[in-house]
Motif scaffolding. Structure first.
Motif, mmCIF file in Angstrom:
data_model
loop_
_atom_site.group_PDB
_atom_site.id
_atom_site.type_symbol
_atom_site.label_atom_id
_atom_site.label_comp_id
_atom_site.label_asym_id
_atom_site.label_seq_id
_atom_site.Cartn_x
_atom_site.Cartn_y
_atom_site.Cartn_z
ATOM 1 N N LYS A 105 -2.470 -12.970 4.314
ATOM 2 C CA LYS A 105 -2.532 -14.036 3.323
ATOM 3 C C LYS A 105 -3.493 -13.713 2.182
ATOM 4 C CE LYS A 105 -1.273 -17.700 6.550
ATOM 5 N NZ LYS A 105 -1.656 -18.991 7.166
ATOM 6 N N LYS A 106 -3.003 -13.940 0.970
ATOM 7 C CA LYS A 106 -3.776 -13.780 -0.260
ATOM 8 C C LYS A 106 -4.219 -12.330 -0.504
ATOM 9 C CE LYS A 106 -5.539 -18.526 -0.126
ATOM 10 N NZ LYS A 106 -6.740 -19.394 -0.149
ATOM 11 N N ALA A 107 -3.530 -11.382 0.119
ATOM 12 C CA ALA A 107 -3.891 -9.974 -0.070
ATOM 13 C C ALA A 107 -3.310 -9.405 -1.352
ATOM 14 C CB ALA A 107 -3.419 -9.149 1.125
ATOM 15 N N GLY A 108 -2.335 -10.088 -1.936
ATOM 16 C CA GLY A 108 -1.724 -9.576 -3.148
ATOM 17 C C GLY A 108 -0.716 -8.478 -2.851
ATOM 18 N N GLN A 109 -0.433 -7.633 -3.843
ATOM 19 C CA GLN A 109 0.543 -6.570 -3.704
ATOM 20 C C GLN A 109 -0.100 -5.377 -3.010
ATOM 21 O OE1 GLN A 109 2.775 -5.743 -7.234
ATOM 22 N NE2 GLN A 109 3.662 -3.866 -6.416
ATOM 23 N N THR A 110 -0.006 -5.366 -1.701
ATOM 24 C CA THR A 110 -0.591 -4.278 -0.911
ATOM 25 C C THR A 110 0.356 -3.080 -0.899
ATOM 26 O OG1 THR A 110 0.294 -5.409 1.045
ATOM 27 C CG2 THR A 110 -2.037 -5.720 0.549
ATOM 28 N N GLU A 111 -0.193 -1.883 -1.149
ATOM 29 C CA GLU A 111 0.636 -0.685 -1.252
ATOM 30 C C GLU A 111 0.091 0.487 -0.448
ATOM 31 O OE1 GLU A 111 2.941 0.349 -4.247
ATOM 32 O OE2 GLU A 111 3.396 -1.706 -4.851
ATOM 33 N N GLY A 112 -1.233 0.616 -0.354
ATOM 34 C CA GLY A 112 -1.825 1.730 0.371
ATOM 35 C C GLY A 112 -2.143 1.340 1.805
#
Length: 278
Positions: A248-255
């Protein structure tokens, strides 16, 4: 009259009791084991890939497409330790992984429009970053560049290395419902990425990692973490037990990378570094 009033009050009280008992409580729980570690340095504007280095608490990351072809070494406090400049082009770098010899693999595999014919994974030794080897490939089942819109499932933002092979997980831009798994040799040259599996997953995968012991595979997508365990081999991880964790609320996680067998480190394009404990 007094008796009638008392009965009415009792009935209203019972109705109120049952009403509040049957209305479900809102979900206000937070994800256990998930916490923010730090803000990323200014140089890392759009962290797209992440890999843990052998030195405890150190990581490599890079920016997304069109940015400088640099690898950034940082710690868990978000401090920039070193910038490694490479003689490459960052066409669409999407992920990082590392083999058991310490070689780094940069996945230049972003393929938003599914029309690239120059897909590659770059292999290098951090001790000699000027010597980069190219693992170039095509997908064995792609015949059109691009295919029809609903068939556009040849974009990969997620990769991991295991047992002499690189595994690529696709981001389904056509229907958004199937993650395909491809296997690619970790040797330089021209190859065909072999399709070895499909997994029904209604999310667009943005990152992948495998634990050091090879027993857990993790995928990122849509502020969610997908964990796979109990599989026979990494090539069939999607047949194992699947657990979905909300970030939650982590945003656009990519790594995404494993620090150890029970700890994941996650980066976001918004400039944050997170830790999730299994």
């Amino acid at each position: 009259m007094i008796k009638i009033t008392a009965v009415l009050i009792a009935v209203v009280g019972l109705m109120t009791f049952f009403f509040y008992e049957t209305v479900p409580e809102p979900d206000i729980t937070t994800t256990r084991g998930f916490e923010k570690l730090a803000n990323l340095p200014n140089e890392v504007e759009e962290s797209s890939g992440l890999v843990a280095l052998p030195q405890q608490g150190l990581y490599l990351t890079h920016n997304d497409a069109g940015n400088k072809p640099y690898l950034y070494k940082l710690n868990e406090e978000g401090q920039l330790i070193e910038t490694i400049k490479l003689d490459l082009k960052n066409k669409d770098w999407e992920d990082l992984t590392m083999d058991d010899q310490g070689n780094i693999y940069i996945a230049d595999t972003g393929n938003n429009n599914n029309n690239r014919r120059d897909l590659a994974v770059f292999k290098l030794d951090l001790q000699r970053p000027e010597r980069v080897q190219a693992i170039r490939y095509t997908y064995e089942d792609q015949q059109e560049f691009p295919p029809p819109k609903k068939e556009r499932n040849f974009d990969s933002e997620a990769s991991f290395w295991y047992g002499g092979a690189i595994y690529l997980v696709t981001k389904d831009r056509g229907r958004g419902e199937t993650a395909k798994l491809y296997q690619l040799p970790d040797k330089p040259g021209q190859h065909q990425a072999k399709l070895i599996g499909r997994h029904a997953l209604k999310t667009q995968v943005t990152g992948a990692a495998i634990s050091p012991d090879g027993r857990t595979v993790a995928l990122l997508g849509d502020e969610k973490l997908h964990l796979y365990t109990g599989f026979q081999e990494p090539a069939t991880f999607y047949k194992g037990r699947h657990e979905e964790v909300e970030l939650k609320k982590a945003g656009q996680t990519e790594g995404l990378t494993f620090r150890d067998n029970s700890t994941l480190i996650i980066s976001s394009e918004g400039g944050s570094l997170y830790r999730y404990t299994l």
